[in-house]
Design a protein around this motif. Structure first.
Motif, PDB file in Angstrom:
ATOM      1  N   ILE A  27      -7.107  -2.326  -0.553  1.00 34.59           N
ATOM      2  CA  ILE A  27      -7.741  -1.068  -0.836  1.00 34.59           C
ATOM      3  C   ILE A  27      -8.869  -1.127  -1.684  1.00 34.59           C
ATOM      4  CG2 ILE A  27      -7.356   1.283  -2.173  1.00 34.59           C
ATOM      5  CD1 ILE A  27      -6.049   1.236   0.302  1.00 34.59           C
ATOM      6  N   GLU A  28      -9.136  -2.086  -2.841  1.00 30.24           N
ATOM      7  CA  GLU A  28     -10.280  -2.332  -3.573  1.00 30.24           C
ATOM      8  C   GLU A  28     -11.355  -2.865  -2.822  1.00 30.24           C
ATOM      9  OE1 GLU A  28      -8.556  -4.867  -6.736  1.00 30.24           O
ATOM     10  OE2 GLU A  28      -7.575  -3.003  -7.942  1.00 30.24           O
ATOM     11  N   ALA A  29     -11.118  -3.892  -1.679  1.00 28.79           N
ATOM     12  CA  ALA A  29     -11.840  -4.378  -1.029  1.00 28.79           C
ATOM     13  C   ALA A  29     -12.760  -3.396  -0.143  1.00 28.79           C
ATOM     14  CB  ALA A  29     -11.545  -5.561  -0.218  1.00 28.79           C
ATOM     15  N   ILE A  30     -11.901  -2.422   0.556  1.00 32.20           N
ATOM     16  CA  ILE A  30     -12.425  -1.376   1.253  1.00 32.20           C
ATOM     17  C   ILE A  30     -13.490  -0.422   0.509  1.00 32.20           C
ATOM     18  CG2 ILE A  30     -11.789   0.695   2.528  1.00 32.20           C
ATOM     19  CD1 ILE A  30      -9.408  -0.711   3.331  1.00 32.20           C
ATOM     20  N   VAL A  31     -12.976  -0.191  -0.743  1.00 27.73           N
ATOM     21  CA  VAL A  31     -13.894   0.808  -1.581  1.00 27.73           C
ATOM     22  C   VAL A  31     -15.328  -0.012  -2.136  1.00 27.73           C
ATOM     23  CG1 VAL A  31     -14.011   1.961  -3.928  1.00 27.73           C
ATOM     24  CG2 VAL A  31     -11.895   2.148  -2.581  1.00 27.73           C
ATOM     25  N   SER A  32     -15.021  -1.143  -2.219  1.00 24.64           N
ATOM     26  CA  SER A  32     -16.219  -1.930  -2.679  1.00 24.64           C
ATOM     27  C   SER A  32     -17.074  -1.938  -1.503  1.00 24.64           C
ATOM     28  CB  SER A  32     -15.818  -3.457  -2.712  1.00 24.64           C
ATOM     29  OG  SER A  32     -16.839  -4.338  -3.171  1.00 24.64           O
ATOM     30  N   LEU A  33     -16.809  -2.334  -0.217  1.00 23.48           N
ATOM     31  CA  LEU A  33     -17.654  -2.190   0.978  1.00 23.48           C
ATOM     32  C   LEU A  33     -18.152  -0.906   1.242  1.00 23.48           C
ATOM     33  CD1 LEU A  33     -15.377  -4.129   3.633  1.00 23.48           C
ATOM     34  CD2 LEU A  33     -17.501  -4.865   2.686  1.00 23.48           C
ATOM     35  N   GLN A  34     -17.559   0.222   1.075  1.00 25.31           N
ATOM     36  CA  GLN A  34     -17.932   1.489   1.315  1.00 25.31           C
ATOM     37  C   GLN A  34     -19.067   1.750   0.097  1.00 25.31           C
ATOM     38  OE1 GLN A  34     -14.452   3.744   1.437  1.00 25.31           O
ATOM     39  NE2 GLN A  34     -14.431   3.691   3.533  1.00 25.31           N
ATOM     40  N   HIS A  58      -2.832   6.254   1.772  1.00 26.08           N
ATOM     41  CA  HIS A  58      -3.599   5.191   0.993  1.00 26.08           C
ATOM     42  C   HIS A  58      -4.824   6.032   0.203  1.00 26.08           C
ATOM     43  CE1 HIS A  58      -0.820   2.534   3.165  1.00 26.08           C
ATOM     44  NE2 HIS A  58      -0.788   2.044   2.019  1.00 26.08           N
ATOM     45  N   HIS A  59      -5.011   7.255   0.674  1.00 26.93           N
ATOM     46  CA  HIS A  59      -6.282   8.146   0.118  1.00 26.93           C
ATOM     47  C   HIS A  59      -7.628   7.514   0.222  1.00 26.93           C
ATOM     48  CE1 HIS A  59      -2.788  10.182  -2.080  1.00 26.93           C
ATOM     49  NE2 HIS A  59      -2.530   8.971  -2.387  1.00 26.93           N
ATOM     50  N   PHE A  60      -7.830   7.221   1.449  1.00 23.95           N
ATOM     51  CA  PHE A  60      -9.293   6.567   1.782  1.00 23.95           C
ATOM     52  C   PHE A  60      -9.601   7.174   3.090  1.00 23.95           C
ATOM     53  CE2 PHE A  60      -6.792   3.087   3.554  1.00 23.95           C
ATOM     54  CZ  PHE A  60      -7.374   2.580   4.648  1.00 23.95           C
ATOM     55  N   GLN A  61     -11.079   7.360   3.472  1.00 22.55           N
ATOM     56  CA  GLN A  61     -11.287   7.788   4.794  1.00 22.55           C
ATOM     57  C   GLN A  61     -12.105   6.592   5.504  1.00 22.55           C
ATOM     58  OE1 GLN A  61     -13.630  11.547   3.294  1.00 22.55           O
ATOM     59  NE2 GLN A  61     -12.979  12.303   5.353  1.00 22.55           N
ATOM     60  N   CYS A  62     -12.145   6.537   6.824  1.00 23.97           N
ATOM     61  CA  CYS A  62     -12.994   5.503   7.441  1.00 23.97           C
ATOM     62  C   CYS A  62     -13.153   5.924   8.808  1.00 23.97           C
ATOM     63  CB  CYS A  62     -12.409   4.053   7.368  1.00 23.97           C
ATOM     64  SG  CYS A  62     -10.903   3.638   7.999  1.00 23.97           S
TER      65      CYS A  62
END
Length: 268
Positions: A27-34, A58-62
């Motif tokens: 999740i942290e990696a996804i946020v970092s990329l975004q 998991h409270h994210f959008q993509c």
């Protein structure tokens, strides 16, 4: 080091751990990329409706590439592509499988619709529990005449799956029929696969496919891994794939294989 501009990830055995969750490090990696405006795109044989629960949990959008490349939507849910076979073609496949009395349960994916033949079948109940979505029991006639069927999923007896695959390929040479696990067969239009899905998504955002990274763990991911600029195989992939895969192999899905590889690539 090459600058990659998009990341694609399969779900089962890749994004999700064996406990069917996305790890904190991932999740942290996804946020970092975004935060760097690098799209993290979920690409799966699942339908879009079977991917939404992961995002919600998991409270994210993509963005999403669903049904093995047939359905594409952006991070706001706008549909970018919807391809598949006709309702009549799907009905013909279902009729053939019924007449052959194959040891399987089936599901039809059309847009956000998921129709299965028998919701009391343990294989369908298992699939529903994995994706956390209930199917609708019925037949292809529940769909409009002009409906696009993105995919037919066959949940087979593992002891019979290779023979079922062979029989289906012989009967329907114009369709793409691929084994995606020890018991799952995906039936889609010819030429439809995850590689086509990532190419189409990259085209919509104006980048070259070679500027993307893709993660996967099974046979139906191989075309995508070869199409991306950097294909990364999960450490939990079948040994037959790991032993011959020419690209990068990362840790398994229970040991943060995605963030570990992204760090190695200098992306996070």
């Amino acid at each position: 080091m090459r600058t990659y501009k998009a990341v694609f990830s399969d779900i089962d055995g890749t994004l999700l751990t064996s406990e069917h969750i996305v790890s904190t490090a991932t999740i942290e990696a996804i946020v970092s990329l975004q935060k760097k405006n690098i799209p993290f795109v979920i690409i799966s044989s699942r339908s879009a409706s079977c991917i939404y629960p992961i995002l919600k949990k998991h409270h994210f959008q993509c963005p999403i590439v669903a049904c093995g490349g047939a359905w594409i939507e952006d991070m706001n849910g706008r549909i970018l592509s919807n391809e598949g076979m006709s309702r009549q073609t799907a009905a013909t496949v279902i009729e053939f499988m019924t007449e052959k009395d194959f040891d399987l349960a089936w599901g039809i994916y059309s847009g956000k619709n998921w129709i299965t033949n028998d919701r009391t079948d343990a294989r369908i109940l298992h699939e529903e529990s994995v994706v956390e979505v209930e199917s609708v029991e019925g037949t292809v006639t529940l769909l409009p005449d002009d409906a696009v069927v993105n995919k037919i999923l066959c949940m087979c007896n593992p002891a019979c799956i290779l023979q079922i695959e062979e029989d289906l390929k012989e009967a329907f040479p114009t369709l793409s029929i691929v084994k995606s696990s020890s018991y799952l067969l995906e039936i889609m239009p010819a030429g439809m696969n995850k590689a086509k899905g990532i190419r189409k998504f990259c085209e919509t955002i104006g980048i070259a496919t070679e500027d993307s990274v893709a993660f996967g763990d099974n046979y139906n991911d191989l075309e995508m891994l070869h199409a991306a600029g950097c294909g990364v195989l999960m450490g939990n992939a079948p040994a037959a794939i790991r032993e011959t895969f020419p690209g990068k192999v990362t840790l398994d899905n229970n040991h943060d294989g995605i963030p570990v590889a992204l760090k190695d690539l200098g992306m996070i």
